[in-house]
Design a protein around this motif. Structure first.
Motif, mmCIF file in Angstrom:
data_model
loop_
_atom_site.group_PDB
_atom_site.id
_atom_site.type_symbol
_atom_site.label_atom_id
_atom_site.label_comp_id
_atom_site.label_asym_id
_atom_site.label_seq_id
_atom_site.Cartn_x
_atom_site.Cartn_y
_atom_site.Cartn_z
ATOM 1 N N GLY A 57 5.158 2.207 4.793
ATOM 2 C CA GLY A 57 4.663 2.867 5.873
ATOM 3 C C GLY A 57 3.248 2.948 6.334
ATOM 4 O O GLY A 57 2.799 3.231 7.309
ATOM 5 N N GLN A 58 2.442 2.255 5.434
ATOM 6 C CA GLN A 58 0.970 2.387 5.487
ATOM 7 C C GLN A 58 0.723 1.457 6.590
ATOM 8 O O GLN A 58 1.395 0.351 6.970
ATOM 9 C CB GLN A 58 0.013 1.924 4.409
ATOM 10 N N HIS A 59 -0.321 1.549 7.743
ATOM 11 C CA HIS A 59 -0.654 0.485 8.766
ATOM 12 C C HIS A 59 -2.059 0.044 8.231
ATOM 13 O O HIS A 59 -3.109 0.462 7.845
ATOM 14 C CB HIS A 59 -0.930 1.363 10.075
ATOM 15 N N HIS A 60 -2.203 -1.339 8.483
ATOM 16 C CA HIS A 60 -3.238 -2.221 8.043
ATOM 17 C C HIS A 60 -3.719 -2.959 9.326
ATOM 18 O O HIS A 60 -2.892 -3.324 10.039
ATOM 19 C CB HIS A 60 -2.863 -3.254 6.841
ATOM 20 N N VAL A 61 -4.989 -3.063 9.483
ATOM 21 C CA VAL A 61 -5.422 -4.318 10.646
ATOM 22 C C VAL A 61 -5.837 -5.411 9.941
ATOM 23 O O VAL A 61 -6.720 -5.492 8.904
ATOM 24 C CB VAL A 61 -6.655 -3.500 11.105
ATOM 25 N N ALA A 62 -5.336 -6.728 10.448
ATOM 26 C CA ALA A 62 -5.643 -8.059 9.704
ATOM 27 C C ALA A 62 -7.042 -8.316 10.314
ATOM 28 O O ALA A 62 -7.345 -8.311 11.553
ATOM 29 C CB ALA A 62 -4.781 -9.088 10.262
ATOM 30 N N PRO A 63 -7.999 -8.361 9.328
ATOM 31 C CA PRO A 63 -9.182 -8.941 9.687
ATOM 32 C C PRO A 63 -9.414 -10.041 10.218
ATOM 33 O O PRO A 63 -8.562 -10.937 10.271
ATOM 34 C CB PRO A 63 -10.073 -8.887 8.346
ATOM 35 N N GLU A 64 -10.526 -10.386 11.234
ATOM 36 C CA GLU A 64 -10.506 -11.441 12.148
ATOM 37 C C GLU A 64 -10.754 -12.679 11.289
ATOM 38 O O GLU A 64 -10.136 -13.936 11.601
ATOM 39 C CB GLU A 64 -11.845 -11.393 13.004
ATOM 40 N N SER A 65 -11.264 -12.413 10.085
ATOM 41 C CA SER A 65 -11.585 -13.782 9.041
ATOM 42 C C SER A 65 -10.468 -14.226 8.295
ATOM 43 O O SER A 65 -10.402 -15.170 7.475
ATOM 44 C CB SER A 65 -12.902 -13.453 8.355
ATOM 45 N N CYS A 66 -9.032 -13.129 8.306
ATOM 46 C CA CYS A 66 -8.150 -13.650 7.392
ATOM 47 C C CYS A 66 -7.346 -14.737 8.064
ATOM 48 O O CYS A 66 -7.518 -15.312 9.138
ATOM 49 C CB CYS A 66 -7.308 -12.333 7.293
ATOM 50 N N SER A 67 -6.500 -15.558 6.983
ATOM 51 C CA SER A 67 -5.659 -16.275 7.257
ATOM 52 C C SER A 67 -4.089 -15.792 7.302
ATOM 53 O O SER A 67 -3.808 -15.214 6.316
ATOM 54 C CB SER A 67 -5.431 -17.444 6.155
ATOM 55 N N LEU A 68 -3.760 -15.760 8.573
ATOM 56 C CA LEU A 68 -2.290 -14.916 8.931
ATOM 57 C C LEU A 68 -1.324 -16.023 8.702
ATOM 58 O O LEU A 68 -1.190 -16.880 9.215
ATOM 59 C CB LEU A 68 -2.480 -14.416 10.248
ATOM 60 N N GLU A 69 -0.090 -15.407 8.215
ATOM 61 C CA GLU A 69 1.199 -16.357 8.094
ATOM 62 C C GLU A 69 2.128 -15.368 8.485
ATOM 63 O O GLU A 69 2.322 -14.221 8.561
ATOM 64 C CB GLU A 69 1.461 -16.789 6.442
ATOM 65 N N MET A 70 3.150 -16.117 9.415
ATOM 66 C CA MET A 70 4.417 -15.511 9.735
ATOM 67 C C MET A 70 5.583 -15.934 9.091
ATOM 68 O O MET A 70 5.823 -17.019 8.861
ATOM 69 C CB MET A 70 4.314 -15.626 11.464
ATOM 70 N N GLN A 71 6.602 -14.982 8.670
ATOM 71 C CA GLN A 71 7.696 -15.651 8.208
ATOM 72 C C GLN A 71 8.683 -16.093 9.222
ATOM 73 O O GLN A 71 8.695 -15.782 10.264
ATOM 74 C CB GLN A 71 8.570 -14.372 7.639
ATOM 75 N N GLU A 72 9.312 -17.462 8.889
ATOM 76 C CA GLU A 72 10.196 -18.141 9.648
ATOM 77 C C GLU A 72 11.421 -17.582 9.589
ATOM 78 O O GLU A 72 11.950 -17.472 8.455
ATOM 79 C CB GLU A 72 9.817 -19.561 9.528
ATOM 80 N N GLY A 73 12.388 -17.664 10.542
ATOM 81 C CA GLY A 73 13.758 -16.904 10.570
ATOM 82 C C GLY A 73 14.448 -17.956 9.850
ATOM 83 O O GLY A 73 15.697 -17.926 9.332
#
Length: 73
Positions: A57-73
């Motif tokens: 339930g915690q909210h996090h903000v992804a930093p500008e410098s992070c490597s972001l990954e998305m789960q594929e369906g």
């Protein structure tokens, strides 16, 4: 027969602009792996910042410098 429940999750690198709302994403922030659902976008200095709600339930903000990954369906 392989089903979605038995197949390991597949992740692909994405930018904040490529993440639809309610997609499952993950990123590292200060040594912590954050995984959750994209719920909002904030204006950042050089690119939008993604707000992610983790399973606890915690909210996090992804930093500008992070490597972001998305789960594929």
């Amino acid at each position: 027969m392989e089903t979605e429940l038995t197949r390991p999750a597949r992740w692909r690198p994405v930018t904040t602009d490529d993440v639809p709302m309610h997609a499952v994403v993950r990123f590292h922030d200060r040594g912590l792996l954050v995984e959750g659902t994209a719920v909002d976008v904030l204006d950042g200095n050089s690119r939008p910042l993604l707000v992610v709600r983790a399973e606890d339930g915690q909210h996090h903000v992804a930093p500008e410098s992070c490597s972001l990954e998305m789960q594929e369906g």
